[in-house]
Design a protein around this motif. Sequence first.
Motif, PDB file in Angstrom:
ATOM      1  N   LEU A 109      33.215  48.139  43.556  1.00 32.81           N
ATOM      2  CA  LEU A 109      33.051  48.136  42.108  1.00 32.81           C
ATOM      3  C   LEU A 109      34.003  47.093  41.552  1.00 32.81           C
ATOM      4  N   GLU A 110      33.536  46.294  40.599  1.00 32.19           N
ATOM      5  CA  GLU A 110      34.383  45.279  39.972  1.00 32.19           C
ATOM      6  C   GLU A 110      34.147  45.302  38.471  1.00 32.19           C
ATOM      7  N   VAL A 111      35.232  45.316  37.717  1.00 35.54           N
ATOM      8  CA  VAL A 111      35.151  45.224  36.261  1.00 35.54           C
ATOM      9  C   VAL A 111      35.992  44.025  35.835  1.00 35.54           C
ATOM     10  N   SER A 112      35.334  43.062  35.211  1.00 37.22           N
ATOM     11  CA  SER A 112      36.026  41.870  34.716  1.00 37.22           C
ATOM     12  C   SER A 112      36.339  42.042  33.243  1.00 37.22           C
ATOM     13  N   ARG A 140      43.486  57.616  44.272  1.00 37.03           N
ATOM     14  CA  ARG A 140      43.221  58.778  45.128  1.00 37.03           C
ATOM     15  C   ARG A 140      41.817  58.757  45.736  1.00 37.03           C
ATOM     16  N   LEU A 141      40.830  58.256  44.995  1.00 38.85           N
ATOM     17  CA  LEU A 141      39.442  58.323  45.454  1.00 38.85           C
ATOM     18  C   LEU A 141      39.001  57.131  46.296  1.00 38.85           C
ATOM     19  N   CYS A 142      39.683  56.021  46.151  1.00 40.66           N
ATOM     20  CA  CYS A 142      39.198  54.780  46.762  1.00 40.66           C
ATOM     21  C   CYS A 142      39.901  54.462  48.074  1.00 40.66           C
ATOM     22  N   LEU A 143      39.194  53.706  48.903  1.00 42.93           N
ATOM     23  CA  LEU A 143      39.791  53.191  50.130  1.00 42.93           C
ATOM     24  C   LEU A 143      40.886  52.190  49.790  1.00 42.93           C
ATOM     25  N   ASP A 144      40.620  51.381  48.776  1.00 40.38           N
ATOM     26  CA  ASP A 144      41.559  50.357  48.349  1.00 40.38           C
ATOM     27  C   ASP A 144      41.144  49.880  46.966  1.00 40.38           C
ATOM     28  N   TRP A 145      42.050  49.227  46.270  1.00 38.92           N
ATOM     29  CA  TRP A 145      41.745  48.652  44.964  1.00 38.92           C
ATOM     30  C   TRP A 145      42.750  47.549  44.695  1.00 38.92           C
ATOM     31  N   GLY A 146      42.437  46.714  43.736  1.00 36.90           N
ATOM     32  CA  GLY A 146      43.352  45.634  43.426  1.00 36.90           C
ATOM     33  C   GLY A 146      42.917  44.862  42.193  1.00 36.90           C
ATOM     34  N   VAL A 147      43.651  43.802  41.939  1.00 38.67           N
ATOM     35  CA  VAL A 147      43.421  42.958  40.765  1.00 38.67           C
ATOM     36  C   VAL A 147      43.400  41.513  41.231  1.00 38.67           C
ATOM     37  N   VAL A 148      42.417  40.756  40.747  1.00 40.21           N
ATOM     38  CA  VAL A 148      42.338  39.326  41.022  1.00 40.21           C
ATOM     39  C   VAL A 148      42.319  38.613  39.680  1.00 40.21           C
ATOM     40  N   ARG A 149      43.266  37.723  39.471  1.00 41.22           N
ATOM     41  CA  ARG A 149      43.321  36.925  38.248  1.00 41.22           C
ATOM     42  C   ARG A 149      42.245  35.850  38.293  1.00 41.22           C
ATOM     43  N   HIS A 150      41.616  35.577  37.171  1.00 38.12           N
ATOM     44  CA  HIS A 150      40.615  34.524  37.100  1.00 38.12           C
ATOM     45  C   HIS A 150      41.302  33.163  37.229  1.00 38.12           C
ATOM     46  N   GLY A 153      42.778  31.343  34.289  1.00 31.33           N
ATOM     47  CA  GLY A 153      43.881  31.987  33.584  1.00 31.33           C
ATOM     48  C   GLY A 153      43.472  32.935  32.479  1.00 31.33           C
ATOM     49  N   THR A 154      42.182  33.103  32.249  1.00 33.39           N
ATOM     50  CA  THR A 154      41.731  34.012  31.193  1.00 33.39           C
ATOM     51  C   THR A 154      41.162  35.282  31.806  1.00 33.39           C
ATOM     52  N   GLY A 155      41.998  36.272  31.928  1.00 35.29           N
ATOM     53  CA  GLY A 155      41.532  37.572  32.368  1.00 35.29           C
ATOM     54  C   GLY A 155      41.657  37.815  33.855  1.00 35.29           C
ATOM     55  N   LYS A 156      40.963  38.878  34.262  1.00 31.62           N
ATOM     56  CA  LYS A 156      41.091  39.362  35.627  1.00 31.62           C
ATOM     57  C   LYS A 156      39.861  40.169  35.999  1.00 31.62           C
ATOM     58  N   THR A 157      39.794  40.500  37.278  1.00 36.14           N
ATOM     59  CA  THR A 157      38.802  41.440  37.783  1.00 36.14           C
ATOM     60  C   THR A 157      39.550  42.544  38.500  1.00 36.14           C
ATOM     61  N   VAL A 158      39.310  43.767  38.091  1.00 35.22           N
ATOM     62  CA  VAL A 158      39.872  44.928  38.777  1.00 35.22           C
ATOM     63  C   VAL A 158      38.768  45.445  39.688  1.00 35.22           C
ATOM     64  N   TRP A 159      39.083  45.598  40.973  1.00 32.27           N
ATOM     65  CA  TRP A 159      38.081  46.023  41.943  1.00 32.27           C
ATOM     66  C   TRP A 159      38.547  47.293  42.646  1.00 32.27           C
ATOM     67  N   ALA A 160      37.569  48.036  43.125  1.00 28.50           N
ATOM     68  CA  ALA A 160      37.860  49.246  43.896  1.00 28.50           C
ATOM     69  C   ALA A 160      36.763  49.391  44.935  1.00 28.50           C
ATOM     70  N   GLU A 161      37.135  49.911  46.095  1.00 29.62           N
ATOM     71  CA  GLU A 161      36.177  50.116  47.176  1.00 29.62           C
ATOM     72  C   GLU A 161      36.154  51.578  47.601  1.00 29.62           C
ATOM     73  N   LEU A 162      34.941  52.103  47.700  1.00 30.34           N
ATOM     74  CA  LEU A 162      34.734  53.482  48.139  1.00 30.34           C
ATOM     75  C   LEU A 162      33.883  53.449  49.401  1.00 30.34           C
ATOM     76  N   ALA A 163      34.123  54.413  50.278  1.00 29.13           N
ATOM     77  CA  ALA A 163      33.340  54.493  51.510  1.00 29.13           C
ATOM     78  C   ALA A 163      31.911  54.903  51.205  1.00 29.13           C
ATOM     79  N   ALA A 164      30.970  54.251  51.892  1.00 28.40           N
ATOM     80  CA  ALA A 164      29.568  54.644  51.778  1.00 28.40           C
ATOM     81  C   ALA A 164      29.415  55.989  52.489  1.00 28.40           C
ATOM     82  N   PRO A 165      28.550  56.851  51.965  1.00 30.63           N
ATOM     83  CA  PRO A 165      28.383  58.141  52.618  1.00 30.63           C
ATOM     84  C   PRO A 165      27.742  57.976  53.989  1.00 30.63           C
ATOM     85  N   SER A 166      28.119  58.861  54.907  1.00 31.44           N
ATOM     86  CA  SER A 166      27.560  58.762  56.267  1.00 31.44           C
ATOM     87  C   SER A 166      26.284  59.568  56.379  1.00 31.44           C
TER      88      SER A 166
END
Length: 166
Positions: A109-112, A140-150, A153-166
Amino acid sequence: MSTTRPYPPGDLGPESGGAGASAAPPAATPVGQIRRLRLAGTRGAVARGRDFAREALHDWGWLPAASADRRAAAEDVLLVVSELVTNACLHAEGPEELRLRCTAKVLRLEVSDLGAGSPSPRSPHRPGRPGGHGMFIVQRLCLDWGVVRHADGTGKTVWAELAAPS
């Protein structure tokens, strides 16, 4: 559960290829498909983002859920979408775009947004107090998450990764 992986938006990083790697995704899951929802200047961004994610989960075969575990995985996705879009609304002048990318193992998931700040879980976390739980929930819910700056220099993207169901 860190914010240190600097993968750019849309890059899931290196694929693990060991013997424990899962095989193919469910037949309904279009591997690598990216869905985008423009949210800039819209009203009801959180509800729109959640509805958009729910539709993608239906298309990818996560919903309707065949088991309690699959239902929980889908509910986690919808909650994380809500939290990321809400944070962009409250702290970053609103979200610009929501992106979803599904692979065999991970839903990213990514939100810019155009905001300058960086989200982080409130520390110490105080469950009994109102507000300030969004990034704690994401962590708590995600495998990992982070922030990438554009790059511009204007803004960022916040991303999160969740495991696909088996």
